[in-house]
Design a protein around this motif. Structure first.
Motif, PDB file in Angstrom:
ATOM      1  N   GLU A   1     -66.079  28.146 -29.845  1.00 52.36           N
ATOM      2  CA  GLU A   1     -65.504  27.069 -30.646  1.00 52.36           C
ATOM      3  C   GLU A   1     -65.751  25.709 -30.008  1.00 52.36           C
ATOM      4  OE1 GLU A   1     -61.195  25.720 -32.562  1.00 52.36           O
ATOM      5  OE2 GLU A   1     -61.472  27.744 -31.751  1.00 52.36           O
ATOM      6  N   ASN A   2     -65.669  25.628 -28.672  1.00 53.80           N
ATOM      7  CA  ASN A   2     -65.961  24.372 -27.981  1.00 53.80           C
ATOM      8  C   ASN A   2     -67.410  23.938 -28.212  1.00 53.80           C
ATOM      9  OD1 ASN A   2     -63.944  26.040 -26.243  1.00 53.80           O
ATOM     10  ND2 ASN A   2     -63.557  23.920 -25.650  1.00 53.80           N
ATOM     11  N   ILE A   3     -68.313  24.913 -28.157  1.00 52.23           N
ATOM     12  CA  ILE A   3     -69.729  24.591 -28.347  1.00 52.23           C
ATOM     13  C   ILE A   3     -69.978  24.135 -29.775  1.00 52.23           C
ATOM     14  CG2 ILE A   3     -72.086  25.480 -28.204  1.00 52.23           C
ATOM     15  CD1 ILE A   3     -70.705  25.208 -25.516  1.00 52.23           C
ATOM     16  N   ILE A   4     -69.333  24.775 -30.746  1.00 53.40           N
ATOM     17  CA  ILE A   4     -69.468  24.345 -32.138  1.00 53.40           C
ATOM     18  C   ILE A   4     -68.970  22.917 -32.302  1.00 53.40           C
ATOM     19  CG2 ILE A   4     -68.613  24.723 -34.492  1.00 53.40           C
ATOM     20  CD1 ILE A   4     -68.642  27.727 -33.882  1.00 53.40           C
ATOM     21  N   ASP A   5     -67.808  22.627 -31.734  1.00 56.59           N
ATOM     22  CA  ASP A   5     -67.278  21.263 -31.768  1.00 56.59           C
ATOM     23  C   ASP A   5     -68.250  20.273 -31.139  1.00 56.59           C
ATOM     24  OD1 ASP A   5     -64.945  21.778 -33.114  1.00 56.59           O
ATOM     25  OD2 ASP A   5     -63.709  21.978 -31.321  1.00 56.59           O
ATOM     26  N   ALA A   6     -68.863  20.671 -30.029  1.00 59.23           N
ATOM     27  CA  ALA A   6     -69.805  19.794 -29.339  1.00 59.23           C
ATOM     28  C   ALA A   6     -71.078  19.605 -30.150  1.00 59.23           C
ATOM     29  CB  ALA A   6     -70.138  20.366 -27.961  1.00 59.23           C
ATOM     30  N   ASP A   7     -71.530  20.660 -30.833  1.00 60.98           N
ATOM     31  CA  ASP A   7     -72.691  20.540 -31.719  1.00 60.98           C
ATOM     32  C   ASP A   7     -72.430  19.518 -32.815  1.00 60.98           C
ATOM     33  OD1 ASP A   7     -74.778  21.999 -30.786  1.00 60.98           O
ATOM     34  OD2 ASP A   7     -74.332  23.821 -31.893  1.00 60.98           O
ATOM     35  N   ILE A   8     -71.248  19.605 -33.404  1.00 58.55           N
ATOM     36  CA  ILE A   8     -70.882  18.648 -34.451  1.00 58.55           C
ATOM     37  C   ILE A   8     -70.846  17.237 -33.876  1.00 58.55           C
ATOM     38  CG2 ILE A   8     -69.020  17.936 -35.999  1.00 58.55           C
ATOM     39  CD1 ILE A   8     -68.354  20.940 -36.323  1.00 58.55           C
TER      40      ILE A   8
END
Length: 452
Positions: free
Chosen positions: A113-120
């Motif tokens: 979830e952190n990586i997804i947030d960072a991708d966004i």
């Protein structure tokens, strides 16, 4: 022209930044419970369920954004290469910046979830990059991105956690912020009056436009994933279908209007590459709301219209009158459609009722929960930082939606202005006009390309 020593110094500095990230991750980041071994042999369904969305967003960031910016005929290496470089650095930085606001025991818990947030979050400086494409050095670009992500993280925390606005698709916190930050930087770096004409390589050819269209198609196909990845339950289903319908409506509108307003009444590839995507931005903030299929289509029509008109009339005006060169037209694809999305969010928020949203109310508008609903809920975590507390009325929520976009645009413009002033008046190496929009300055380019 700058020497090889100058180039090497800049890239060595970026390697130092990477090493600093290594130290920060070592000190402050550890695996979250989703990434740690568990007692039984059951699979971690929560972790696996987000991975398809994660893949889609990766395609958007690294392929979609990268190829969309290859329309400049001699800047293809830079458009795709800097996208990969910038996003790789920014994703690491975003995990830290966003994580510092949610630390537990002095540690940032790392999960998918952190990586997804960072991708966004990586989309933010990529949007800003579009306004400056071909006009700044990679070192300037990376400095801007690091500062922008830090400011973005603060603004997003205030907007989502303190103001508690609804913005699941990021039109307010991501698209509006990235667009107006980049435009502010571009305004600070604008050329002198005698150099306001288009650069020698500031244009497309047949092949570069086709490559850019590849980026458009990838973005178009995967935009429903971008808007829906942070939505939950039935809201995620609505986010997907509403985004798709809005994109479709914007695309039809783009083709029709492009033929009507373009020179010689022919289709303009700039419109097709960009305005067809405006529906995805314009529906982002409201995509998980009960806007109805007709609402999604109406938003797409409005977004496509505004975007095409922006490319046809507003962009030339800004260039001629303000000397603001928005290379990719981010104001038309991200800026104005994000404003449309924010206004739509206020309208739909004002019409929210408990009877309509049922159990989704607490997920989408947590500040509207009353004490009874909070006590009855087993999943909602109390947020003591919400401005004004819980039990908001629908009209109050609408006001917060408008306040959220106003704050975001203001912070982005002020932050972009400061970043632009630093880039302009410090020792950062500046590109001269004859050096704009070409790969040769930083890339080994085949001889046949140099001669074109």
């Amino acid at each position: 022209m700058h020497s090889s020593v100058t180039k090497q110094t800049g890239f060595v500095a970026l390697m130092i930044v990477q090493i600093i990230f290594l130290v920060l991750y070592w000190l402050f980041v550890h695996y979250g419970k989703e990434a740690l071994p568990i007692e039984d042999s059951g699979s971690n369904e929560q972790h696996d369920s987000k991975y398809p969305h994660f893949q889609d967003i990766q395609v958007m960031i690294f392929v979609g954004f990268g190829f969309l910016m290859t329309f400049l005929r001699k800047y293809g290496y830079s458009a795709t290469g800097y996208t990969l470089f910038l996003a790789s650095l920014v994703i690491q930085w975003a995990v830290l910046m966003k994580g510092f606001f949610k630390m537990e025991g002095g540690k940032i818990e790392l999960s998918l979830e952190n990586i997804i947030d960072a991708d966004i979050a990586a989309a933010v400086p990529l949007i800003s990059m579009g306004a400056l494409l071909g006009r700044i050095t990679p070192i300037q670009l990376l400095f801007m991105a690091l500062f922008e992500i830090a400011l973005f993280a603060v603004n997003e925390y205030v907007a989502l956690d303190i103001l508690s606005i609804c913005d699941v698709g990021g039109s307010i916190t991501v698209h509006a912020f990235g667009a107006y930050f980049g435009l502010a930087v571009a305004l600070m770096l604008r050329p002198t009056k005698d150099q306001n004409d288009a650069g020698k390589y500031e244009g497309a050819n047949y092949l570069s436009d086709i490559f850019a269209m590849v980026g458009t198609l990838f973005l178009w196909i995967y935009w429903p994933s971008f808007n829906s990845v942070l939505a939950d339950g039935t809201g995620q289903e609505r986010a997907i279908v509403n985004t798709y319908l809005s994109l479709a409506a914007a695309t039809v509108t783009t083709f029709v209007l492009s033929a009507l307003v373009s020179h010689e009444n022919k289709l303009d590839m700039v419109h097709v590459q960009n305005s067809t995507l405006a529906g995805g931005v314009a529906v982002g903030t409201v995509c998980n709301l009960l806007i109805g299929a007709h609402g999604a289509i109406l938003i797409g029509i409005i977004a496509g219209t505004v975007s095409v008109m922006g490319y046809r009339f507003i962009t030339p005006f800004l260039t001629a009158k303000l000397r603001l060169h928005d290379t990719c037209g981010v104001h038309n694809l991200h800026g104005m459609p994000a404003l449309i999305s924010a206004i739509a969010s206020a309208i739909y928020a004002a019409m929210v009722t408990r009877e309509q949203y049922k159990s989704d109310l607490g997920t989408i508008f947590p500040a509207m929960l009353n004490q009874t609903e909070i006590e009855a809920s087993n999943t909602t975590e109390l947020n003591a930082h919400i401005m004004g507390g819980y039990e908001r009325s629908a009209s109050t929520q609408a006001g917060y939606q408008l306040f959220g976009i106003a704050m975001t645009v203001l912070v982005a413009i002020v932050g972009g202005t400061l970043a632009g002033l630093v880039l302009k008046y410090t020792n950062f190496r500046k590109l001269q006009k004859e050096e704009h929009h070409q790969d040769e300055l930083y890339w080994e380019v085949p001889e046949e390309r140099k001669d074109e």
